[in-house]
Design a protein around this motif. Structure first.
Motif, short mmCIF file in Angstrom:
data_model
loop_
_atom_site.label_atom_id
_atom_site.label_comp_id
_atom_site.label_asym_id
_atom_site.label_seq_id
_atom_site.Cartn_x
_atom_site.Cartn_y
_atom_site.Cartn_z
N TRP B 323 0.81 -1.17 0.02
CA TRP B 323 0.07 -0.12 0.00
C TRP B 323 0.83 1.12 -0.04
CZ3 TRP B 323 0.79 3.24 4.01
CH2 TRP B 323 1.54 2.60 5.07
N GLY B 324 2.07 1.04 0.56
CA GLY B 324 2.95 2.18 0.54
C GLY B 324 3.22 2.90 -0.70
N ARG B 325 3.24 1.92 -1.97
CA ARG B 325 3.47 2.23 -3.62
C ARG B 325 2.17 3.06 -3.84
NH1 ARG B 325 6.62 -2.60 -6.21
NH2 ARG B 325 8.40 -2.72 -5.05
N LEU B 327 0.00 4.76 -1.87
CA LEU B 327 0.20 6.00 -1.09
C LEU B 327 1.04 7.05 -1.89
CD1 LEU B 327 0.36 6.75 2.57
CD2 LEU B 327 2.50 7.14 1.05
#
Lengths: 409, 409
Positions: B323-325, B327
């Motif tokens: 999910w960091g990518r 975001l």
């Protein structure tokens, strides 16, 4: 994989600058993953940072600390860098951890908390492993040295998916003697900087006042780190720092500024290109030169449209002189009223496109010979004006997919 | 590779519409690579085309012929389509060849030259193999039929790197009886339409006047073909055609227009999604839903920024709940004054991001369970307004690289 040989250069010592590193087990055991760069109290420091709205906690803290130092008339004295964890997307806990890291360095080094600037790179969204990070500070500080090996260890200690440490050094004569500029950088994926690159740390012994240093950093980053792209993804953690320690010659008059600026640009461009040469899965180093544009922005728009095209990038990977894909990418660039009949595209010295289609003298053999090389220049003349831009990029290979399907960034 | 089952649907016959195809050896021997679609003299025809500045010769000729038909009050009667060669980047010779192809069909079919519209797809920059193409016209015309198999053969005859023919059909009741809409499309790479898709051919037996037909095509393409992306590359040859033969019920009053519009949107969306399901190397079908934006353009900007991110696409390929990518990609979208604390990101029914970081209740197990699926919805709420947009995309796999490193498009 990486393009070309880029041995780590010899870095002359800079008075009062010491680099320490540690294996703190943040990224994985047995490799350098923490770096502390110490600057003398005489240093002036400038920084440029990511424009990503979700900027990481260390970016917020570094900016706040720089601001505080300026208010207090103090120099930032320590850059604390960790790899293996970006401390991004970590909310309030992330800010708390970044501040706590600075505080720990400050206490051990005997400076104020705001004189420590934090930088992180690595996986997004995991909390910083504070116990290991804090335990690494003492050995990192203790290992501080000013020799070339310390610079190389620092270069190694900031890497993520990079395959090699990246450094550049230039020494140049100015009226008051000579100055040296040493820099290290990291980054090989999530590379489409906007305002700065992944991480870059550049230090000179020159004496340069704050506003001039700010301007020189901005200008040289604009034509280096802001002109590279691996995959169009701008990171949450991008930062490029420039410190002038003031222990060497002063850069004040116009002639010295011009000489210093050239040397700094050389270091910045060399570091930026080193990122592309080590781009994730890169097998090609590609220069996109757009000329005769109405504005520099237009030239950049065309260059980045081609540089981001997955079809152009896979053709480069395949060493396929697929000029149709270059033409198609140029044609979809956000430029109003393109006159395609005026566009000329050259692949090195081979003319690909003119008068709206394939150049009359083009042969597949000539195109293929260029594409087989590791370093390729694509030159696009728009026939609309006088402005130019140069952008550097890599190709899109199976290894890019493997690296990013396997690696949790 | 392709995502999900998409058997070619049963296509009811449309009076006066005949589809013929041939194996002309343009692409490679032994496969359909030429299609002729015949329309009755009562037909009304609309088209939308690529906005790529280097538009292909057939695009220029099709637009000119449509214009001419309107001036003369005549219907375009034949759509001539070849795969294997895009006739793009071919300069004056390309225009000459496109006109000559139309002329050959016109002579054999007994219509005016401008009543034939040409479409090409395939490799860019090679001259059309005119001898083979002209030789294919007679058998293509001779095989014309109105049955479902003829539609399927036509669907097959326009493919390039696609792995399967793509069709959609809807029959719906209107006040004056019922109308049928049949459509076929092709495309699986170089897919980021702007104004149209790769190639789409849609025919209805409804009677619809020109300006209404133009508007319905524009509106339904905007929410279908213009909302898909495989790799952000807009082709030189994109075109989507809509013909209303007028042999069936008339679509005139507001209620019928609404019913017909819904049915047409269903066909368009189904065809557009079929392209993504068959995206080059696709292993995932991904829906990006952006809500609570200030404007539809802002919602589209965010959706496409995420959809184009190579790092998001490789994480999808890896079934990695990274999910960091997502975001990071949202954070670099071209939106001014993002308040990241208001952004909420959900992966299907799992909350990933809220209040500027990872959602409190998020677990890796829950995220991974969603990412393991073939069809994934990512919902991004910006918390800024009332507007929404939906974009469909595929992942970035090893096969995408293989297909495009091997295939000369």
């Amino acid at each position: 994989m990486a393009v070309g040989n880029s041995p780590f250069p010899v870095m002359p010592p800079l008075a009062g600058v010491r680099l320490g590193s540690a294996m703190a087990g943040i990224k994985k055991p047995g490799r350098r993953d923490m770096v502390v760069i110490e600057l003398p109290a005489s240093a002036t420091v400038s920084g440029v940072f990511t424009r990503n709205a979700f900027c990481a906690a260390p970016v917020s803290v570094a900016k706040a600390h720089i601001e505080r130092c300026r208010e207090q008339g103090q120099a930032p004295r320590y850059w604390l860098i960790n790899t293996g964890n970006a401390n991004a997307g970590t909310g309030k806990q992330g800010l708390h951890d970044a501040y706590a890291s600075c505080k720990a360095v400050a206490e051990q080094a005997g400076v104020a908390e705001h004189q420590v600037l934090p930088f992180s790179t690595g996986v997004i969204g995991e909390p910083l492993p504070m116990e290991r990070l804090l335990a690494g500070i003492t050995p990192a500080l203790a290992s501080g040295a000013d020799n070339s090996q310390a610079w190389q260890h620092a270069g190694e200690g900031i890497l993520t998916t990079d395959t090699r440490a990246k450094g550049a050094s230039v020494t140049t004569k100015v009226s008051d003697g000579s100055v040296t500029i040493n820099g290290i950088t990291k980054g090989s994926g999530m590379i489409k900087p906007n305002m700065a690159t992944m991480l870059g740390f550049v230090v000179t012994d020159a004496a340069i006042e704050q506003s001039l240093l700010d301007r020189l950093l901005r200008e040289t980053v604009e034509a280096s780190f802001n002109c590279i792209t691996v995959d169009s993804d701008t990171s949450t953690n991008d930062a490029c720092m420039l410190a002038a320690t003031g222990t060497g010659a002063a850069i004040e008059d116009d002639e010295d500024i011009a000489v210093f600026r050239d040397a700094l640009q050389q270091v910045m461009t060399s570091l930026a290109q080193a990122i592309i040469r080590d781009g994730e899965g890169a097998t090609k180093f590609v220069t996109l030169q757009v000329d005769d544009a109405e504005s520099r922005q237009e030239a950049l728009d065309v260059a980045f449209t081609v540089a981001h095209s997955p079809l152009v990038k896979t053709a480069l990977y395949a060493s396929d002189a697929n000029w149709g894909r270059i033409l198609a990418a140029v044609g979809r660039a956000p430029v109003a009223d393109f006159d395609v009949d005026r566009i000329v595209i050259d692949l090195a010295d081979v003319r690909l496109v003119e008068e709206g289609g394939r150049a009359a003298g083009y042969t597949e053999a000539a195109g293929s010979a260029v594409m087989a090389q590791d370093e390729i220049t694509i030159r696009i003349s728009l026939g609309r004006g006088q402005e130019s831009a140069t952008v550097w990029t890599s190709d899109l290979s199976h290894d890019y997919v493997s690296i990013n399907a396997d690696y949790r960034s």
